[in-house]
Design an enzyme around this catalytic site. Structure first.
Site, short mmCIF file in Angstrom:
data_model
loop_
_atom_site.label_atom_id
_atom_site.label_comp_id
_atom_site.label_asym_id
_atom_site.label_seq_id
_atom_site.Cartn_x
_atom_site.Cartn_y
_atom_site.Cartn_z
N TRP A 163 0.85 -1.19 0.00
CA TRP A 163 0.00 0.00 0.00
C TRP A 163 0.88 1.24 0.00
CZ3 TRP A 163 -1.37 -4.43 2.73
CH2 TRP A 163 -2.57 -5.03 2.32
N HIS A 178 -6.81 2.08 1.74
CA HIS A 178 -7.92 1.16 1.46
C HIS A 178 -9.07 1.48 2.42
CE1 HIS A 178 -5.70 -2.03 4.22
NE2 HIS A 178 -5.70 -0.83 4.74
N ARG A 204 -3.50 6.03 -3.38
CA ARG A 204 -2.22 5.29 -3.40
C ARG A 204 -1.18 6.04 -4.21
NH1 ARG A 204 -3.94 -1.07 -3.50
NH2 ARG A 204 -5.53 -0.80 -1.91
N GLN A 218 -13.19 2.20 -3.34
CA GLN A 218 -13.36 0.80 -2.94
C GLN A 218 -14.69 0.66 -2.21
OE1 GLN A 218 -10.00 -0.42 -0.51
NE2 GLN A 218 -8.86 -1.09 -2.31
N VAL A 262 -6.48 -11.17 6.79
CA VAL A 262 -7.39 -12.30 6.60
C VAL A 262 -6.61 -13.61 6.56
CG1 VAL A 262 -9.25 -11.09 5.38
CG2 VAL A 262 -7.31 -11.97 4.08
N ALA A 304 -14.40 -10.73 5.17
CA ALA A 304 -14.25 -9.33 4.76
C ALA A 304 -13.86 -9.31 3.29
CB ALA A 304 -13.17 -8.66 5.59
C1 FA5 Z 1 -7.02 -4.12 -0.54
O1 FA5 Z 1 -6.98 -2.90 -0.62
C2 FA5 Z 1 -7.63 -4.79 0.63
N1 FA5 Z 1 -7.95 -3.84 1.62
C3 FA5 Z 1 -8.86 -5.59 0.18
C4 FA5 Z 1 -9.33 -6.56 1.21
C5 FA5 Z 1 -10.33 -6.18 2.10
C6 FA5 Z 1 -8.77 -7.82 1.30
C7 FA5 Z 1 -10.79 -7.05 3.04
C8 FA5 Z 1 -9.22 -8.70 2.25
C9 FA5 Z 1 -10.22 -8.34 3.12
P1 FA5 Z 1 -6.06 -4.51 -2.94
O2 FA5 Z 1 -4.88 -3.63 -2.80
O3 FA5 Z 1 -5.89 -5.75 -3.73
O4 FA5 Z 1 -6.62 -4.95 -1.50
O5 FA5 Z 1 -7.25 -3.66 -3.55
C10 FA5 Z 1 -8.56 -4.16 -3.63
C11 FA5 Z 1 -9.17 -3.86 -4.99
O6 FA5 Z 1 -9.08 -2.48 -5.27
C12 FA5 Z 1 -8.41 -4.53 -6.14
O7 FA5 Z 1 -8.89 -5.84 -6.34
C13 FA5 Z 1 -8.76 -3.65 -7.30
O8 FA5 Z 1 -10.04 -3.96 -7.81
C14 FA5 Z 1 -8.83 -2.30 -6.65
N2 FA5 Z 1 -7.56 -1.57 -6.83
C15 FA5 Z 1 -6.38 -1.77 -6.19
N3 FA5 Z 1 -5.47 -0.89 -6.59
C16 FA5 Z 1 -6.05 -0.12 -7.51
C17 FA5 Z 1 -5.64 1.02 -8.28
N4 FA5 Z 1 -4.41 1.53 -8.20
N5 FA5 Z 1 -6.53 1.58 -9.13
C18 FA5 Z 1 -7.77 1.09 -9.22
N6 FA5 Z 1 -8.25 0.06 -8.51
C19 FA5 Z 1 -7.40 -0.55 -7.67
#
Ligand code: FA5
Length: 336
Positions: A163, A178, A204, A218, A262, A304
């Protein structure tokens, strides 16, 4: 109408003036002609009616009594006719200038519209509400504890690198990376069982491309109670997809993954134009997370998830590049 004997034989009598005035007025085609007529009859120096009005004083009392009212009435009549003619000419000119057609249908009013992301956000809220989830929100500026520590991501742990973070200058605060910190905030104040979603903006510090933005949305989900299992998660998400994509055929897959908060962790991908696009991270809430909020992790379980709103919108509405959402390009915005 009576007539008066004239001191000057060239002067017309009232009847003649009246007739001559209405002939002249009828011929008048523009405002200039109307003004000339006004001068011809009511002009201060040589106006034909003015001359008569001026000569009244030379008449006998009897004649004056007879002629005075007639002359004054004619003056009033002439003034009114001139005003009416002026108005008439203005209306005709307006019609000529604008080619005004009263039968033509009106122009359609331009109204504003919701941005596609707002629309999708509302759709998602509505679907989860129909499945008895409450909608919760949290702050965009977060502290380290809620964004990381309580989510089982301690300081100096390599998982923090997943992150890339915007830190606020001269403070320990950051722009949330997030929506997961809202899980912690909600559990600190509420007791299970519950099921919530948390839509919101996240940030981010990373390079952008067709599927990555620095600022995106999100939707977090959290369901906690006794005997909640990954099977419940699978059911809820499949129901959500069915409702969100409304019969549109989509191919999706669950794949094992790792998130510190998780265990086990999964990722959900959907196929878009032959390529898998990651749309959400998910899993069973880690016991350390329950501990951080004072829950008994021997009695409680929960799932979650966190999904990317833009990515879901891209799949549903066929948007090829995530950067279009915030491009401000009206041609894009007006399509939806
Ligand atoms: C998370 O941010 C975790 N907080 C998600 C989570 C929640 C996991 C609860 C388990 C339990 P991640 O970095 O993979 O995970 O981001 C989640 C989703 O946000 C991704 O699958 C994608 O759909 C979206 N996402 C991530 N980064 C980007 C980005 N830079 N631009 C657009 N969408 C994004």
């Amino acid at each position: 109408m009576g007539s008066i004997p004239t001191p000057d034989t060239k002067t017309m009598n009232i009847d003649e003036i009246k007739k001559s005035f209405s002939d002249d007025l009828e011929k008048a085609k523009d405002q200039k002609a109307v003004e000339d007529i006004r001068i011809k009859y009511l002009g201060r120096q040589k106006g034909k009616l003015t001359e008569i009005l001026r000569s009244l004083k030379d008449l006998s009392v009897e004649k004056r009594r007879e002629t005075g009212p007639l002359a004054n009435a004619l003056r009033k009549e002439i003034e009114e006719s001139l005003t009416r003619k002026t108005e008439q000419l203005q209306t005709t000119n307006y019609k000529l200038q604008t080619n005004f057609d009263i039968t033509r249908p009106g122009l359609k009013l331009k109204t504003g519209r919701l941005h596609l992301l707002t629309k999708v956000d509302r759709e998602i809220r509505q679907i989860f509400s129909s499945m008895n989830f409450s909608v919760v929100e949290g702050p965009e500026v977060e502290d380290e504890f809620h964004n990381f520590d309580a989510l089982n991501i301690p300081k100096d742990h390599p998982a923090r690198d997943s992150w890339n973070t915007f830190w606020l200058k001269n403070s320990k605060l950051l722009l949330r990376t997030h929506t997961s910190p809202v899980q912690i905030r909600y559990m600190e104040k509420n007791q299970p069982p519950f099921q919530i979603i948390v839509p919101g903006k996240v940030f981010r510090y990373e390079a952008t491309d067709s599927s990555h933005e620095t600022n995106f949305y999100q939707v977090e989900g959290l369901m906690v109670g006794e005997n909640i299992s990954l099977a419940n998660f699978k059911f809820v998400i499949e129901e959500f997809f069915k409702k969100f994509f409304q019969g549109q055929k989509i191919e999706f897959r669950f794949r094992p993954s790792y998130f510190p908060f998780v265990e086990p962790g999964v990722e959900v991908d959907i196929k878009l134009k032959g390529k898998w696009l990651e749309v959400m991270g998910a899993g069973m809430v880690h016991p350390n997370v329950f501990e951080a909020v004072g829950y008994n992790h021997y009695e409680l379980t929960g799932f979650a998830f966190g999904m990317g709103l833009e990515r879901l919108a891209m799949i549903k509405y066929g948007v090829p590049d995530i950067r279009l959402f915030h491009s401000g390009d009206l041609r894009f915005i007006k399509q939806f």
